[in-house]
Every structure is written in structure tokens, then in C-alpha cells.
Design a protein around this motif. Structure first.
Motif, PDB file in Angstrom:
ATOM      1  N   CYS A 148       0.850  -1.168  -0.281  1.00  0.00           N
ATOM      2  CA  CYS A 148      -0.003   0.554   0.345  1.00  0.00           C
ATOM      3  C   CYS A 148       0.843   1.355  -0.088  1.00  0.00           C
ATOM      4  O   CYS A 148       1.657   1.091   0.769  1.00  0.00           O
ATOM      5  N   ASP A 149       0.325   2.104  -0.853  1.00  0.00           N
ATOM      6  CA  ASP A 149       1.335   3.656  -0.747  1.00  0.00           C
ATOM      7  C   ASP A 149       0.816   4.819   0.224  1.00  0.00           C
ATOM      8  O   ASP A 149       0.858   5.399  -0.177  1.00  0.00           O
TER       9      ASP A 149
ATOM     10  N   GLY B  73       5.771  -6.452  10.832  1.00  0.00           N
ATOM     11  CA  GLY B  73       4.418  -6.309  10.847  1.00  0.00           C
ATOM     12  C   GLY B  73       3.753  -5.738   9.590  1.00  0.00           C
ATOM     13  O   GLY B  73       4.697  -5.011   8.939  1.00  0.00           O
ATOM     14  N   ILE B  74       3.145  -5.881   9.261  1.00  0.00           N
ATOM     15  CA  ILE B  74       2.338  -5.425   7.536  1.00  0.00           C
ATOM     16  C   ILE B  74       0.973  -5.266   8.050  1.00  0.00           C
ATOM     17  O   ILE B  74       0.662  -5.204   9.435  1.00  0.00           O
ATOM     18  N   CYS B  75       0.105  -3.975   7.750  1.00  0.00           N
ATOM     19  CA  CYS B  75      -1.032  -3.286   7.910  1.00  0.00           C
ATOM     20  C   CYS B  75      -1.923  -4.356   7.158  1.00  0.00           C
ATOM     21  O   CYS B  75      -1.283  -5.305   6.117  1.00  0.00           O
ATOM     22  N   GLU B  76      -3.211  -4.526   7.966  1.00  0.00           N
ATOM     23  CA  GLU B  76      -3.895  -4.998   7.131  1.00  0.00           C
ATOM     24  C   GLU B  76      -4.965  -5.125   5.862  1.00  0.00           C
ATOM     25  O   GLU B  76      -5.147  -5.705   5.467  1.00  0.00           O
TER      26      GLU B  76
ATOM     27  N   THR C 156      -0.033   7.790   7.350  1.00  0.00           N
ATOM     28  CA  THR C 156      -0.938   7.056   7.931  1.00  0.00           C
ATOM     29  C   THR C 156      -1.439   9.185   8.359  1.00  0.00           C
ATOM     30  O   THR C 156      -1.481  10.162   7.574  1.00  0.00           O
ATOM     31  N   LYS C 157      -2.479   9.243   9.379  1.00  0.00           N
ATOM     32  CA  LYS C 157      -2.901  10.403   9.519  1.00  0.00           C
ATOM     33  C   LYS C 157      -1.892  11.127   9.776  1.00  0.00           C
ATOM     34  O   LYS C 157      -1.890  12.743   9.696  1.00  0.00           O
ATOM     35  N   THR C 158      -1.466  11.485  10.634  1.00  0.00           N
ATOM     36  CA  THR C 158       0.189  11.713  10.935  1.00  0.00           C
ATOM     37  C   THR C 158       0.737  12.501   9.516  1.00  0.00           C
ATOM     38  O   THR C 158       2.081  13.421   9.744  1.00  0.00           O
ATOM     39  N   GLY C 159       1.303  11.458   8.869  1.00  0.00           N
ATOM     40  CA  GLY C 159       1.414  11.566   7.511  1.00  0.00           C
ATOM     41  C   GLY C 159       3.424  10.608   7.017  1.00  0.00           C
ATOM     42  O   GLY C 159       3.707  11.095   6.735  1.00  0.00           O
ATOM     43  N   SER C 160       3.333   9.964   8.071  1.00  0.00           N
ATOM     44  CA  SER C 160       4.258   8.560   8.140  1.00  0.00           C
ATOM     45  C   SER C 160       4.454   7.713   8.161  1.00  0.00           C
ATOM     46  O   SER C 160       3.195   7.398   8.009  1.00  0.00           O
ATOM     47  N   PRO C 161       5.514   6.866   7.020  1.00  0.00           N
ATOM     48  CA  PRO C 161       3.959   6.114   6.095  1.00  0.00           C
ATOM     49  C   PRO C 161       4.517   5.241   7.384  1.00  0.00           C
ATOM     50  O   PRO C 161       4.833   4.870   8.645  1.00  0.00           O
ATOM     51  N   MET C 162       3.097   3.738   7.240  1.00  0.00           N
ATOM     52  CA  MET C 162       2.946   2.955   7.728  1.00  0.00           C
ATOM     53  C   MET C 162       4.069   2.142   7.929  1.00  0.00           C
ATOM     54  O   MET C 162       4.640   1.646   7.967  1.00  0.00           O
ATOM     55  N   THR C 163       3.636   0.774   9.019  1.00  0.00           N
ATOM     56  CA  THR C 163       4.643  -0.381   9.270  1.00  0.00           C
ATOM     57  C   THR C 163       5.170  -1.582   7.932  1.00  0.00           C
ATOM     58  O   THR C 163       6.508  -1.357   7.829  1.00  0.00           O
TER      59      THR C 163
ATOM     60  N   LEU D 191      -1.091  -7.956   1.832  1.00  0.00           N
ATOM     61  CA  LEU D 191      -1.065  -8.883   1.797  1.00  0.00           C
ATOM     62  C   LEU D 191      -0.403 -10.154   0.961  1.00  0.00           C
ATOM     63  O   LEU D 191       0.037 -10.852   0.985  1.00  0.00           O
ATOM     64  N   LYS D 192      -1.478  -9.282   0.061  1.00  0.00           N
ATOM     65  CA  LYS D 192      -0.713 -10.056  -1.633  1.00  0.00           C
ATOM     66  C   LYS D 192       0.874 -10.062  -1.699  1.00  0.00           C
ATOM     67  O   LYS D 192       1.452 -11.313  -2.051  1.00  0.00           O
TER      68      LYS D 192
END
Lengths: 133, 76
Positions: free
Chosen positions: A28-29, A94-97, A32-39, A102-103
Motif C-alpha cells: 500500500c502506498d 509487521g504489515i498493515c491489514e 498514516t494520519k500524521t503523515g508518516s509511512p505505515m509499518t 497481504l498479497k
């Protein structure tokens, strides 16, 4: 010897596949709401370094001549394959859901498992050769 | 190829890889809006909920209409 060469080339190709996987099957590209990348972003940054090392170690198999060195390189490939599988676990990074993450992780797990099996095959081959000599 | 030569090339490839990681060539670029949630849709959660409930209502209404018209036919 032929079997060893074949396994080495297979390890090189699997490592290269894992290296370009996030371009072929993107994670996923979003941010987060704070503008930082996700896990998932950090997981795949770490995966890139691990697979880069896997490419180098796999390529080294084609250059190394001593059986002990080949044995060690094969063993390191097994460890790198296992590490690649473990990084997306929630207790590691970890990864986001998200579906796309997941793919990507699905293909990563298959590729890394194959890499670990190839590493085991290299260890098996080198082990047998070192016993003979 | 000798091991020494290989190590030199491997180190250069490693540095190149770190450069690729730094510039972000290894991944797809981020979307610029920073207020999105954990799904691919560009709609907010409220908008998605509104759209899905509207679709549900339309489906319910159209299916009921079909039943009503069939019932009417039965009566007639």
C-alpha cells in the motif's frame, strides 16, 4: 557439481525476484494520519536489505571453490530466507491489514521459503562433497 | 573470477542497493495526501458508509417494487 551450480543459479534468481517484488506486487502506498509511512513500508525496506544480501551471498556461491565456504554460504541463505519470512509477522515489524500488503507478503513468503529450501539443498550438496573429500 | 574481485563488485552492488533504498526506487511512490486510512479507497469512512447505505436502500426498494408488482399481478 552440476546440481550445485543449478541450485546456486536458482538461489540467485529467487533472490533477484524477492528484490524486485515490491515493484512487481506493490504494497500500500498510503500514509498514516500524521503523515508518516505505515509499518508495511518499514518491513519492506528491511526486506530489501535482506534480499540484497541474499543476492550477494547467492552470487558468491558461483565464485567460491572451497567446500566449507559453500557450506557456510548455503547456511546463510537459509537464515536470510527464514528472516524474510519472519519480518512481516506482527511480533517482528509487521504489515498493515491492507489487501495489497497481504498479497505482497503472500508472494514474499513463497519466494523466501523456496530460497531457504534452495539454501538447504546447497548445504546438503556441499556437505556430501566435503564428506567425500 | 577471483574472490577478491567478487568482493569488490559485491560491495559496490551493496552501496548501489543502499542508494536505491535511500531514493525509494525499490518501492512505489507514496500518495501525497496524508489523511487517508488503512484502505485503498480515496473516500473517507463516512462517505463510504453513506454510499453503501444508499446502495443498500436502492437495492431494497427495487427488490420490494418487484415483489409488489408481482403481488398486484396475482391479485388482478
Amino acid at each position: 557439481m552440476k546440481k550445485y551450480k543449478l541450485l546456486s543459479w536458482i538461489a540467485v534468481f529467487i533472490s533477484l525476484f524477492l528484490l524486485v517484488l515490491p515493484r512487481l506486487v506493490p504494497i500500500c502506498d498510503g500514509l498514516t494520519k500524521t503523515g508518516s509511512p505505515m509499518t508495511c513500508h518499514y518491513t519492506y525496506q528491511a526486506e530489501f536489505i535482506i534480499t540484497l544480501l541474499a543476492v550477494i551471498v547467492s552470487a558468491a556461491l558461483l565464485v567460491l571453490r572451497a567446500n566449507e565456504a559453500r557450506l557456510l554460504a548455503g547456511f546463510i541463505i537459509i537464515l536470510l530466507g527464514i528472516s524474510s519470512i519472519l519480518l512481516p509477522q506482527s511480533w517482528a515489524i509487521g504489515i498493515c491489514e491492507n489487501g495489497s500488503c497481504l498479497k505482497t507478503t503472500f508472494f514474499l513468503t513463497i519466494g523466501a521459503a523456496l530460497l531457504a529450501v534452495t539454501g538447504a539443498g546447497i548445504v546438503w550438496t556441499a556437505w556430501g562433497s566435503s564428506k567425500d573429500s | 573470477m577471483t574472490v577478491q574481485k567478487f568482493l569488490a563488485i559485491a560491495f559496490l552492488i551493496f552501496l548501489l542497493g543502499i542508494g536505491i533504498l535511500y531514493t525509494g526506487v525499490n518501492r512505489v511512490p507514496f500518495r501525497n495526501n496524508g489523511n487517508h486510512e488503512h484502505h485503498q479507497s480515496t473516500l473517507s469512512t463516512a462517505a463510504v458508509a453513506l454510499n453503501s447505505s444508499r446502495d443498500f436502500l436502492i437495492t431494497m426498494l427495487t427488490s420490494n417494487m418487484g415483489i409488489i408488482s408481482e403481488n398486484k399481478k396475482g391479485v388482478d
